[in-house]
Design a protein around this motif. Structure first.
Motif, short mmCIF file in Angstrom:
data_model
loop_
_atom_site.label_atom_id
_atom_site.label_comp_id
_atom_site.label_asym_id
_atom_site.label_seq_id
_atom_site.Cartn_x
_atom_site.Cartn_y
_atom_site.Cartn_z
N ASN A 328 64.67 6.02 66.07
CA ASN A 328 64.66 4.82 66.90
C ASN A 328 63.78 4.98 68.13
O ASN A 328 62.95 4.12 68.42
CB ASN A 328 66.10 4.51 67.31
CG ASN A 328 66.21 3.19 68.02
OD1 ASN A 328 65.55 2.24 67.62
ND2 ASN A 328 67.01 3.13 69.05
N ALA A 333 57.86 5.35 65.55
CA ALA A 333 56.56 5.11 66.18
C ALA A 333 55.59 6.23 65.81
O ALA A 333 54.42 5.97 65.49
CB ALA A 333 56.74 5.02 67.69
N THR A 349 58.24 0.55 63.01
CA THR A 349 59.20 0.17 64.05
C THR A 349 59.61 -1.30 63.91
O THR A 349 60.71 -1.68 64.25
CB THR A 349 58.62 0.38 65.46
OG1 THR A 349 57.40 -0.37 65.55
CG2 THR A 349 58.34 1.83 65.73
N GLN A 352 62.58 -1.47 61.64
CA GLN A 352 63.56 -0.39 61.78
C GLN A 352 64.95 -0.79 61.29
O GLN A 352 65.62 0.00 60.64
CB GLN A 352 63.62 0.11 63.23
CG GLN A 352 63.83 -0.97 64.26
CD GLN A 352 64.11 -0.35 65.61
OE1 GLN A 352 64.84 0.62 65.71
NE2 GLN A 352 63.52 -0.89 66.66
#
Lengths: 407, 258, 341
Positions: A328, A333, A349, A352
């Motif tokens: 996270n 990323a 991302t 996610q």
């Protein structure tokens, strides 16, 4: 026989102690070695910064708290984010300039004299936040915990949605600004060693020191350890046995003298306590509490940690929590930039929560007991249990009820 | 005047339109072993469930040791001294045998939150004593070993014994056994009957059991009560019951009589 | 016995007081502006009808599996998005198209979307829920939460974060216009599409063999299996129907509002609340509950006197959900199976 078993037990105990010590040493040196680790070719790009580690440890702490509710007592809580919110806002109320009508300073670190607002030492605010969140958890729990599992899930989800909306809208409660609306409360005071610490050469306020992340990281680890310690001790206690008994068979648990409501409410309240402490700590680290932080996805994110690691399993939840919160804060990323470096325009991302959702579905389908299964849960998840809820609003008093139990 | 441990008056439970127990009057004498018999669906387990607070009666009263228990939650009734087993074994399958018994002791123990977290000497002592007592109970109930095994992995007979041990752990005055010998062979059944008598004598208990097996009923109980369609149709000593026409009719159908 | 009775009376009293206050609030608002009140009621009716169609999907699945199908709201949103593609890009409908083309085009879209999403929904059941039929109760529920995110992210991947909308295909001219009260064709179209669907659904559940099987399974799965009903097949059919309803709801919603990937989350929660309010598992209850929620939302956002406003809508919906579950968990109609339809 018994002797053997004792030895087996203590061997397991020793292994745990060794693991804890190794992890502690790693945590202690991590801020120092992280710089060199990041220079390692290929994997260096994926080593989390100390800053990220703080967030990871804080979310793992919340997952441990949620695990007491979901894993031990079997109560599906889809609104855990509400506890995080209450903790963060408690920090906002007691350690910021939010209530600038007054000027109170009680041992706060690194606060200039006469600064408006209530500034209680963050060290005190942490347990206070836990206690207030516990109260909130109890207040939510008392009317709702008598509901059967899936109803409870939806009601907790409801509270998880109501709390952020309330903080968002409570900037004008009959003219009184309680939460500062969508702007949130900021800055929230830093943790620190205060004047006493400064005299000893320790940073007066973490935020103002050059090693902010490092100090926050170490204390995040301390809080995680305390949470894990309490969680394990409670699991192996009279109360913990009652939780697991309720998870397995409410009716039988009640017939054995376990007070259902009280026992469930304790699970909820204690889970809330740690959510509140972690929330307040995180608010101090971030320096603020913002309503946009508290949305449903966070509750599911935490639930996903518990499921990935292994429902009820403390080690599992730590692993699941660290892994997912790494993804996270940095991991996705990092992976994304690696992918994009190859020329593919894909940003993980963005997806996610789709990824977390897929993890939940895949785990439930193929490895329901998690990465590190709890000793007893393993069998339960694989074979299923006899878990007719005691308070069954659907069927209570219907013919099926009678047919099911009487022949 | 006899000493009644249980005094049930006009107990009635309706499910929708169906009357599961129809104004039953019923007493259990302290120290006795009483059987509740009747064909399938006669309302026996419903009766048990009302006694233990799982169901709220539609109307009527249940005095246990002089205390009105209707309206009390199940755990409070257990704490008053009613321990039970279930017809379809309902152990905490993923807990060990020992832990199952420890859950039964829940209301007798006092360890609180902080005490448990810090493991205060008091809690430590209490836990140790509880474990000791739990092991004794397991041995007493015929489970000398396998205390650390998951209850769900024990053989069927042991599970039944464990259920009794768990019920005894609640420190009951009245032990409710719901078809305890179901699935046992004659040998095991005979042992079990002897065990029930022994428990009653040594622990000064009163035992109320639901039973299908007439041999068990005749062998163990001092009185029995027969239910049919939620109504009490006969009551008395096993010998009297055995020759009661309505009972024979209920069990074997109309044609069997005369 | 006594304390229990008294307890029940206290909760009844609180419930009735709340209801009384609600009625007073409505009455005062009506007196203050009757035309606006009726206008707002019509908005409530329209929205409530849409919620009802989504709520039916929740209630059907819950009735048969005792599963809150969290993914249902997201299936609804995806169906609406796909419908926007069909209408705009494939069929190329716009305001200028002739009435016949528009009606025909919408009918085609309705059929395509309903069929497509009934299959989609049934495949979710097949892949994610059926393997967990014998797992602990919470396992499928947790899976459904996960599935909800998966479907939502499919929408995100296909349609991005921007809102989608369709041209005003249905004229905003008024069906009725009396004093300050107006009721446009575009609102009426919701009822025109939904009511026949409800009639067909009701007929299906009451009168067909498959519908009877659904009711049987909802009432007692094991007994139905023993009576020779193919339980898996029946559950699959339920998901097919729920998916078709989600598709229909997606289209009518799209005709009224714009939508994007996460529209389904909030709407799903509203619809689920409606289903609980009406009495989960009960088909008429779901529609009734949805109408109530539609009215409450419209009144809250539209009325002038002491209305908390749209900032509080979500809290109000959940407040209602919590109050219903606490005071009357069986809902307004309080039946457990689609029998009540």
């Amino acid at each position: 026989m018994t002797g053997l078993r004792h030895r087996a037990w203590s061997a397991a105990g020793n292994r745990n102690t060794v693991a804890v010590v190794v992890l502690l040493v790693l945590a202690l040196i991590y801020p120092t070695i992280v710089g060199s680790l990041q220079l390692v070719p290929v994997i260096g790009d994926f080593v989390p910064k100390t800053d990220s580690m703080v967030v990871m440890v804080v979310f793992t702490t919340m997952a441990i708290g949620l695990n007491m509710v979901v894993g031990y007592a079997g109560l599906l809580d889809l609104g855990y984010v509400a506890f995080y919110a209450v903790g963060a806002y408690t920090a906002g109320w007691f350690a910021s300039q939010q209530f600038s009508q007054v000027s109170i300073d009680f041992g706060a670190a690194g606060i200039p004299d006469g600064l408006p607002g209530i500034h209680i030492s963050m060290w005190l605010v942490l347990p206070v936040a836990g206690a207030l969140t516990m109260l909130a958890g109890t207040a939510i729990g008392i009317p709702t915990l008598r509901l059967r599992g899936d109803y409870l899930a939806i009601v907790t989800l409801g509270f998880g949605e109501i709390v952020p909306q309330v903080v968002r809208n409570a900037d004008n409660v009959y003219g009184f600004d309680l939460t500062h609306g969508t702007f949130g409360i900021t800055p929230i005071d830093s943790l620190g060693f205060g004047a006493v610490g400064a005299a000893l050469g320790l940073p007066e306020s973490f935020r103002q020191s050059s090693d902010r992340a490092q100090w926050y990281f170490w204390f995040a680890v301390v809080i995680l350890l305390i949470t894990v310690f309490c969680s394990v001790r409670l699991r192996d206690s009279r109360l913990g046995r009652a939780w697991i008994a309720i998870r397995e068979d409410e009716t039988a648990a009640a017939a054995m003298g376990v007070p259902l409501m009280r026992t469930k409410t304790w699970a909820y309240a204690i889970g809330a306590f740690f959510g509140g402490v972690a929330g307040a700590f995180y608010a101090s680290f971030k320096g603020g509490a913002f309503p946009a932080d508290f949305y449903f996805n966070i509750s599911v994110f935490l639930l996903c940690m518990v499921i990935l690691g292994g429902v009820g399993s403390v080690w599992g939840v730590i692993l699941g929590g660290m892994l997912l919160s790494y993804l996270n804060v940095e991991g996705l990323a990092n992976i994304g930039s690696t992918i994009q470096a190859t020329g593919l325009a894909f940003d993980p991302t963005k997806y996610q929560f789709g990824i977390y959702g897929s993890i939940i579905v895949l785990m439930m389908l193929f490895r329901p007991a998690g990465l590190i299964p709890e000793r007893r849960h393993r069998v339960e998840m694989e074979e299923g249990v006899h878990d007719t809820p005691f308070y069954d609003v659907q069927r209570e008093g219907t013919l099926t009820d009678r047919d099911g139990s009487d022949d | 005047m006899t000493d009644h441990l249980v005094e049930v008056t006009q107990l009635r439970k309706e499910f929708g339109g169906l009357v599961a127990t129809n104004d039953i009057d019923f007493t259990v004498e302290r120290g006795s072993i009483v059987s509740l018999i009747g064909p399938n669906g006669a309302g026996k387990t419903t009766f048990f469930n009302q006694l233990t607070g799982v169901y709220q009666p539609t109307s009527g009263s249940i005095l246990f040791d002089g205390v009105e228990v209707v309206g009390m939650p199940p755990h409070a009734i257990t704490a008053l001294g009613i321990g039970r087993t279930f017809q379809n074994i309902r152990l905490f399958a993923q807990m060990t045998a020992l832990e199952n018994v420890l859950v039964g002791m829940h209301s007798c123990l006092h360890g609180g939150i902080l005490g448990s977290i810090f493991r205060t000497p008091k809690v430590r002592r209490e836990e140790a004593a509880a474990r000791e007592k739990a092991r004794e109970l397991l041995v007493y109930s015929g489970l000398p070993k396998r205390h650390e095994e998951q209850a769900g992995s024990l053989p069927y007979g042991d599970q039944r014994r464990l259920e009794v041990a768990r019920a005894l752990a609640t420190d009951p005055k009245l032990l409710l056994l719901d078809e305890p010998t179901a699935g046992m062979n004659p040998q095991e059944t005979a042992t079990f009957i002897a065990f029930v008598r022994r428990v009653r004598d040594e622990k000064q208990l009163t035992v109320l059991l639901i039973e299908h097996d007439m041999k068990v009923v005749m062998g163990v109980s001092e009185r029995c009560t027969v239910l049919e369609y939620g109504e009490k149709i006969a009551e008395g000593t096993p010998a009297v019951i055995q020759s009661n026409e309505r009972v024979i009719e209920a069990y074997l159908g109309k044609g069997a009589v005369g | 016995m006594l304390p229990r009775l008294r307890g029940a009376r206290v909760t009844d009293l609180i419930g009735l007081t709340l209801l009384g206050l609600l009625l007073i609030w409505l009455a005062v608002n009506f007196v203050k502006g009757p035309a606006a009140f009726i206008d707002i009621s019509l908005i409530g009716l329209t929205n409530g009808t849409i919620y009802g169609v989504v709520a039916l999907g929740y209630t059907l699945v819950y009735g048969i599996l005792q599963l809150i199908n969290f993914a249902h709201g997201d299936v609804f949103a995806l169906s609406g998005l796909v419908a926007s593609t069909v209408i705009v890009s494939v069929l190329g409908l716009d305001e200028g198209s002739s009435a016949l083309v528009i009606i025909g085009g919408l009918a085609v879209t309705l059929v395509v979307i309903m069929v497509g999403f009934s299959l989609f929904n049934a495949s979710i059941e097949r892949v994610a829920y059926r393997p967990l039929r014998n797992a602990p109760r919470l396992a499928p529920l947790i899976t459904a939460v996960g599935m909800s995110f998966v479907v939502e992210n499919i929408s995100l991947a296909l349609y991005g974060v921007n809102y989608r909308t369709v041209p005003n295909l249905i004229s905003h001219s008024d069906v009725i216009h009396i004093g300050g009260i107006t009721y446009s064709w575009s609102k009426a179209s919701v009822l025109i599409i939904v009511i026949p669907l409800l009639v067909v659904l009701s007929w299906f559940v009451r009168s067909t063999k498959q519908g009877k099987a659904m009711r049987a399974v909802a009432q007692d799965t094991e007994a139905s299996a023993m009576m020779g009903i193919d339980v898996d097949h029946t559950i699959a059919v339920t998901f097919l129907i729920a998916g078709a309803l989600a598709g229909a709801a997606g289209i009518v919603y799209l005709m009224q509002f714009n939508m994007r990937f996460d529209t389904g989350f909030e709407l799903g929660l509203i619809a689920f609340t409606a289903a609980v309010l009406g009495g989960i598992g009960n088909l008429s209850g779901a529609v009734l509950g949805a109408l109530c929620i539609g009215f409450i939302q419209a009144f809250n956002e539209g009325l002038g006197w002491f209305a908390p406003g749209s900032d509080w809508t979500r809290s109000m919906v959940f407040g209602i959900l919590i109050l219903v579950l606490v005071f009357r968990p069986e809902g307004i109609l309080g039946e457990q199976t689609p029998e009540g339809a």
